[in-house]
Design a protein around this motif. Structure first.
Motif, mmCIF file in Angstrom:
data_model
loop_
_atom_site.group_PDB
_atom_site.id
_atom_site.type_symbol
_atom_site.label_atom_id
_atom_site.label_comp_id
_atom_site.label_asym_id
_atom_site.label_seq_id
_atom_site.Cartn_x
_atom_site.Cartn_y
_atom_site.Cartn_z
ATOM 1 N N LEU B 78 -11.354 5.560 1.402
ATOM 2 C CA LEU B 78 -12.119 5.657 0.178
ATOM 3 C C LEU B 78 -13.112 6.791 0.399
ATOM 4 N N GLU B 79 -12.875 7.921 -0.257
ATOM 5 C CA GLU B 79 -13.665 9.125 0.023
ATOM 6 C C GLU B 79 -15.144 8.930 -0.315
ATOM 7 N N SER B 80 -15.406 8.258 -1.410
ATOM 8 C CA SER B 80 -16.783 7.995 -1.838
ATOM 9 C C SER B 80 -16.779 6.639 -2.540
ATOM 10 N N ALA B 81 -17.107 5.616 -1.778
ATOM 11 C CA ALA B 81 -16.941 4.256 -2.284
ATOM 12 C C ALA B 81 -17.784 4.009 -3.532
ATOM 13 N N SER B 82 -17.203 3.255 -4.455
ATOM 14 C CA SER B 82 -17.924 2.872 -5.667
ATOM 15 C C SER B 82 -17.847 1.360 -5.821
ATOM 16 N N THR B 83 -18.741 0.804 -6.622
ATOM 17 C CA THR B 83 -18.813 -0.656 -6.760
ATOM 18 C C THR B 83 -17.517 -1.225 -7.329
ATOM 19 N N ASN B 84 -16.809 -0.453 -8.149
ATOM 20 C CA ASN B 84 -15.553 -0.983 -8.709
ATOM 21 C C ASN B 84 -14.408 -0.982 -7.697
ATOM 22 N N GLN B 85 -14.689 -0.569 -6.478
ATOM 23 C CA GLN B 85 -13.702 -0.672 -5.409
ATOM 24 C C GLN B 85 -13.943 -1.902 -4.532
ATOM 25 N N THR B 86 -14.899 -2.718 -4.921
ATOM 26 C CA THR B 86 -15.075 -4.015 -4.280
ATOM 27 C C THR B 86 -13.842 -4.853 -4.565
ATOM 28 N N SER B 87 -13.166 -5.288 -3.509
ATOM 29 C CA SER B 87 -11.890 -5.967 -3.697
ATOM 30 C C SER B 87 -11.375 -6.495 -2.357
ATOM 31 N N MET B 88 -10.248 -7.210 -2.429
ATOM 32 C CA MET B 88 -9.494 -7.591 -1.242
ATOM 33 C C MET B 88 -8.408 -6.536 -1.055
ATOM 34 N N TYR B 89 -8.355 -5.932 0.122
ATOM 35 C CA TYR B 89 -7.345 -4.908 0.407
ATOM 36 C C TYR B 89 -6.325 -5.476 1.381
ATOM 37 N N LEU B 90 -5.074 -5.332 1.000
ATOM 38 C CA LEU B 90 -3.982 -5.892 1.788
ATOM 39 C C LEU B 90 -3.016 -4.787 2.198
ATOM 40 N N CYS B 91 -2.674 -4.798 3.467
ATOM 41 C CA CYS B 91 -1.671 -3.885 4.004
ATOM 42 C C CYS B 91 -0.385 -4.665 4.215
ATOM 43 N N ALA B 92 0.751 -4.022 4.026
ATOM 44 C CA ALA B 92 2.038 -4.664 4.244
ATOM 45 C C ALA B 92 3.009 -3.657 4.839
ATOM 46 N N SER B 93 4.058 -4.179 5.473
ATOM 47 C CA SER B 93 5.099 -3.297 6.001
ATOM 48 C C SER B 93 6.464 -3.917 5.757
ATOM 49 N N SER B 94 7.489 -3.066 5.790
ATOM 50 C CA SER B 94 8.856 -3.561 5.593
ATOM 51 C C SER B 94 9.832 -2.615 6.272
ATOM 52 N N PHE B 95 11.031 -3.150 6.558
ATOM 53 C CA PHE B 95 12.100 -2.312 7.074
ATOM 54 C C PHE B 95 12.585 -1.359 5.983
ATOM 55 N N GLY B 96 13.165 -0.244 6.409
ATOM 56 C CA GLY B 96 13.781 0.667 5.465
ATOM 57 C C GLY B 96 15.036 0.081 4.853
ATOM 58 N N GLN B 97 15.741 -0.762 5.588
ATOM 59 C CA GLN B 97 16.936 -1.427 5.078
ATOM 60 C C GLN B 97 16.557 -2.839 4.637
ATOM 61 N N GLY B 98 17.538 -3.613 4.279
ATOM 62 C CA GLY B 98 17.255 -4.976 3.824
ATOM 63 C C GLY B 98 16.856 -4.979 2.369
ATOM 64 N N GLY B 99 16.267 -6.053 1.931
ATOM 65 C CA GLY B 99 15.957 -6.227 0.515
ATOM 66 C C GLY B 99 14.528 -5.941 0.152
ATOM 67 N N GLY B 100 13.785 -5.357 1.057
ATOM 68 C CA GLY B 100 12.432 -4.956 0.717
ATOM 69 C C GLY B 100 11.366 -5.987 0.985
ATOM 70 N N GLU B 101 11.733 -7.088 1.677
ATOM 71 C CA GLU B 101 10.706 -8.100 1.921
ATOM 72 C C GLU B 101 9.586 -7.506 2.770
ATOM 73 N N GLN B 102 8.376 -7.758 2.313
ATOM 74 C CA GLN B 102 7.208 -7.176 2.951
ATOM 75 C C GLN B 102 6.435 -8.238 3.713
#
Lengths: 112, 113
Positions: B78-102
């Motif tokens: 976040l280059e310059s944080a603002s109050t409207n960026q108050t939130s829960m941030y979630l990271c996820a990962s998945s395989f390149g193959q398969g059905g996209g389950e994260q």
């Protein structure tokens, strides 16, 4: 029309009840269907993953997909207080890579 | 088991500060994602990456940037944080193959004052 519709609840049931959670979708190209469980202030965890129409069972959980009706369900048998969480449906389609489209989640409370 | 970790569970920052959120996965997944989750709005995709040094905008990229220098690590800035960026941030990962389950990390609850 949103791509994925999910009743936000909240849904409150007594312990031992059968719970039915549902999502409808509009994009017939969706191929894979998932259910995630999210406890309060935690990240979502993958609960069920299905591809074809029909049922998939895992312990007390059954995922059902009806592609002709564009409708998916998650059933929880013998619900427990530990099942209290928000349940998110998700579905994926290939568009260069797989990305998920999520429902907004249904908050479930199981009352002892 | 797939493990996705995020650098902080809770973070409090002031308006205008530069904020770094880090995510690491240990399953050699090709794809990594950053979402924010807000009540009533569900999960919204900010950015994703399908390879090292590659990035794609999601649905709400404004005010954010990302970096993926190594396969296992994906950073949200976040280059310059603002109050409207108050939130829960979630990271996820998945395989390149398969059905996209994260597979998701535990989340970072960011408060911008």
């Amino acid at each position: 029309q949103k791509e994925v519709e999910q009743d936000p609840g909240p849904l409150s049931v007594p312990e031992g009840a059968i719970v039915s959670l549902n999502c409808t979708y509009s994009n017939s190209a969706f191929q894979y269907f998932m259910w995630y469980r999210q406890y309060s202030r935690k990240g979502p965890e993958l609960l069920m993953y299905t591809y074809s129409s029909g049922n998939k069972e895992d312990g007390r959980f059954t995922a059902q997909v009806d592609k002709s009706s564009k409708y998916i369900s998650l059933f929880i048998r013998d619900s427990q207080p530990s099942d209290s969480a928000t349940y998110l449906c998700a579905m994926s389609v290939w568009a260069g890579s797989y990305q998920l489209t999520f429902g907004k989640g249904t908050k479930l409370s199981v009352i002892p | 088991d797939v493990k996705v970790t995020q650098s902080s569970r809770y973070l409090v920052k002031r308006t205008g500060e530069k904020v770094f959120l880090e995510c690491v996965q240990d399953m050699d997944h090709e794809n990594m994602f950053w979402y924010r989750q807000d009540p009533g709005l569900g999960l919204r995709l900010i950015y994703f990456s399908y390879d090292v040094k590659m990035k794609e905008k999601g649905d709400i990229p404004e005010g954010y940037s990302v970096s993926r220098e190594k396969k296992e690590r994906f950073s949200l800035i976040l280059e310059s944080a603002s109050t409207n960026q108050t939130s829960m941030y979630l990271c996820a990962s998945s395989f390149g193959q398969g059905g996209g389950e994260q597979f998701f990390g535990p989340g970072t609850r960011l408060t911008v004052l």
